[in-house]
Design a protein around this motif. Structure first.
Motif, mmCIF file in Angstrom:
data_model
loop_
_atom_site.group_PDB
_atom_site.id
_atom_site.type_symbol
_atom_site.label_atom_id
_atom_site.label_comp_id
_atom_site.label_asym_id
_atom_site.label_seq_id
_atom_site.Cartn_x
_atom_site.Cartn_y
_atom_site.Cartn_z
ATOM 1 N N ILE A 1 0.745 -1.145 14.495
ATOM 2 C CA ILE A 1 1.383 -2.337 13.942
ATOM 3 C C ILE A 1 0.628 -3.600 14.353
ATOM 4 C CG2 ILE A 1 3.053 -2.634 15.803
ATOM 5 C CD1 ILE A 1 3.771 -3.135 12.090
ATOM 6 N N TRP A 2 0.041 -3.610 15.561
ATOM 7 C CA TRP A 2 -0.701 -4.802 15.989
ATOM 8 C C TRP A 2 -1.896 -5.052 15.073
ATOM 9 C CZ3 TRP A 2 -5.781 -4.340 17.108
ATOM 10 C CH2 TRP A 2 -6.259 -3.092 17.478
ATOM 11 N N LEU A 3 -2.513 -3.965 14.569
ATOM 12 C CA LEU A 3 -3.645 -4.125 13.666
ATOM 13 C C LEU A 3 -3.191 -4.705 12.332
ATOM 14 C CD1 LEU A 3 -6.647 -3.817 13.178
ATOM 15 C CD2 LEU A 3 -6.246 -1.432 12.545
ATOM 16 N N THR A 4 -2.015 -4.278 11.880
ATOM 17 C CA THR A 4 -1.441 -4.841 10.655
ATOM 18 C C THR A 4 -1.207 -6.339 10.827
ATOM 19 O OG1 THR A 4 -0.355 -2.743 10.175
ATOM 20 C CG2 THR A 4 0.482 -4.677 9.037
ATOM 21 N N MET A 5 -0.735 -6.750 11.982
ATOM 22 C CA MET A 5 -0.495 -8.167 12.253
ATOM 23 C C MET A 5 -1.795 -8.963 12.243
ATOM 24 S SD MET A 5 2.261 -8.117 15.290
ATOM 25 C CE MET A 5 3.430 -6.799 15.413
ATOM 26 N N VAL A 6 -2.822 -8.417 12.878
ATOM 27 C CA VAL A 6 -4.119 -9.093 12.909
ATOM 28 C C VAL A 6 -4.682 -9.209 11.491
ATOM 29 C CG1 VAL A 6 -6.511 -8.886 13.703
ATOM 30 C CG2 VAL A 6 -4.641 -8.427 15.277
ATOM 31 N N ILE A 7 -4.584 -8.140 10.725
ATOM 32 C CA ILE A 7 -5.048 -8.158 9.335
ATOM 33 C C ILE A 7 -4.291 -9.224 8.546
ATOM 34 C CG2 ILE A 7 -5.078 -6.847 7.165
ATOM 35 C CD1 ILE A 7 -5.626 -4.344 8.922
ATOM 36 N N VAL B 1 0.850 -1.191 0.000
ATOM 37 C CA VAL B 1 0.000 0.000 0.000
ATOM 38 C C VAL B 1 0.888 1.243 0.000
ATOM 39 C CG1 VAL B 1 -1.755 1.284 1.285
ATOM 40 C CG2 VAL B 1 -1.828 -1.211 1.230
ATOM 41 N N PRO B 2 0.709 2.137 -0.991
ATOM 42 C CA PRO B 2 1.565 3.322 -1.051
ATOM 43 C C PRO B 2 1.235 4.327 0.058
ATOM 44 C CG PRO B 2 -0.091 3.400 -2.780
ATOM 45 C CD PRO B 2 -0.237 2.074 -2.085
ATOM 46 N N GLY B 3 2.231 5.115 0.426
ATOM 47 C CA GLY B 3 2.033 6.161 1.427
ATOM 48 C C GLY B 3 2.202 5.643 2.841
ATOM 49 N N ARG B 4 1.955 6.523 3.776
ATOM 50 C CA ARG B 4 2.079 6.193 5.204
ATOM 51 C C ARG B 4 0.722 5.703 5.713
ATOM 52 N NH1 ARG B 4 1.508 8.175 10.247
ATOM 53 N NH2 ARG B 4 3.181 7.779 11.711
ATOM 54 N N GLN B 5 0.744 4.613 6.436
ATOM 55 C CA GLN B 5 -0.479 4.072 7.013
ATOM 56 C C GLN B 5 -0.525 4.437 8.498
ATOM 57 O OE1 GLN B 5 1.657 1.638 5.366
ATOM 58 N NE2 GLN B 5 0.747 2.333 3.488
ATOM 59 N N ALA C 1 -4.419 -8.845 2.342
ATOM 60 C CA ALA C 1 -3.820 -8.048 3.416
ATOM 61 C C ALA C 1 -3.747 -6.577 3.016
ATOM 62 C CB ALA C 1 -2.421 -8.577 3.753
ATOM 63 N N ALA C 2 -3.383 -6.304 1.760
ATOM 64 C CA ALA C 2 -3.327 -4.918 1.287
ATOM 65 C C ALA C 2 -4.710 -4.282 1.339
ATOM 66 C CB ALA C 2 -2.759 -4.870 -0.126
ATOM 67 N N LEU C 3 -5.731 -5.018 0.911
ATOM 68 C CA LEU C 3 -7.102 -4.502 0.986
ATOM 69 C C LEU C 3 -7.510 -4.252 2.445
ATOM 70 C CD1 LEU C 3 -8.907 -6.721 -1.681
ATOM 71 C CD2 LEU C 3 -8.401 -4.270 -1.825
#
Length: 90
Positions: free
Chosen positions: A32-38, A24-28, A73-75
């Motif tokens: 980080i824990w949410l990224t792991m769950v996703i 995913v481009p740009g800053r999210q 995961a990107a979605l």
């Protein structure tokens, strides 16, 4: 599913989450824990989709399954960023 399968799914999910975030481009602006769950959820759903399509078990690396998981995961990261952005405005 055996305990070793669950542990490997979590580890692969963490990697998938990181790859999804990198795609995913740009800053999210999500934790980080949410990224792991996703990533874990995307890995599990991606595996189910790959099995449904008949591409989950191939000789060597399952590239199609991996692509499906990273795309999910990107979605998921894009959706989470949208929800977090909307929640922080009001």
């Amino acid at each position: 599913m055996a305990v070793s399968g669950i542990i490997s799914a979590i580890i692969i999910g963490l990697i998938i989450g990181a790859l999804g975030r990198l795609v995913v481009p740009g800053r999210q602006a999500i934790p980080i824990w949410l990224t792991m769950v996703i990533g874990v959820i995307a890995a599990l759903i991606g595996t189910a989709i790959a099995r449904g399509l008949g591409v989950a078990t191939t000789p060597g690396i399952d590239w199609l399954e991996l692509i499906i998981q990273v795309a999910l995961a990107a979605l998921g990261v894009v959706a989470a960023v949208a929800v977090f952005r909307r929640g922080s405005v009001g």
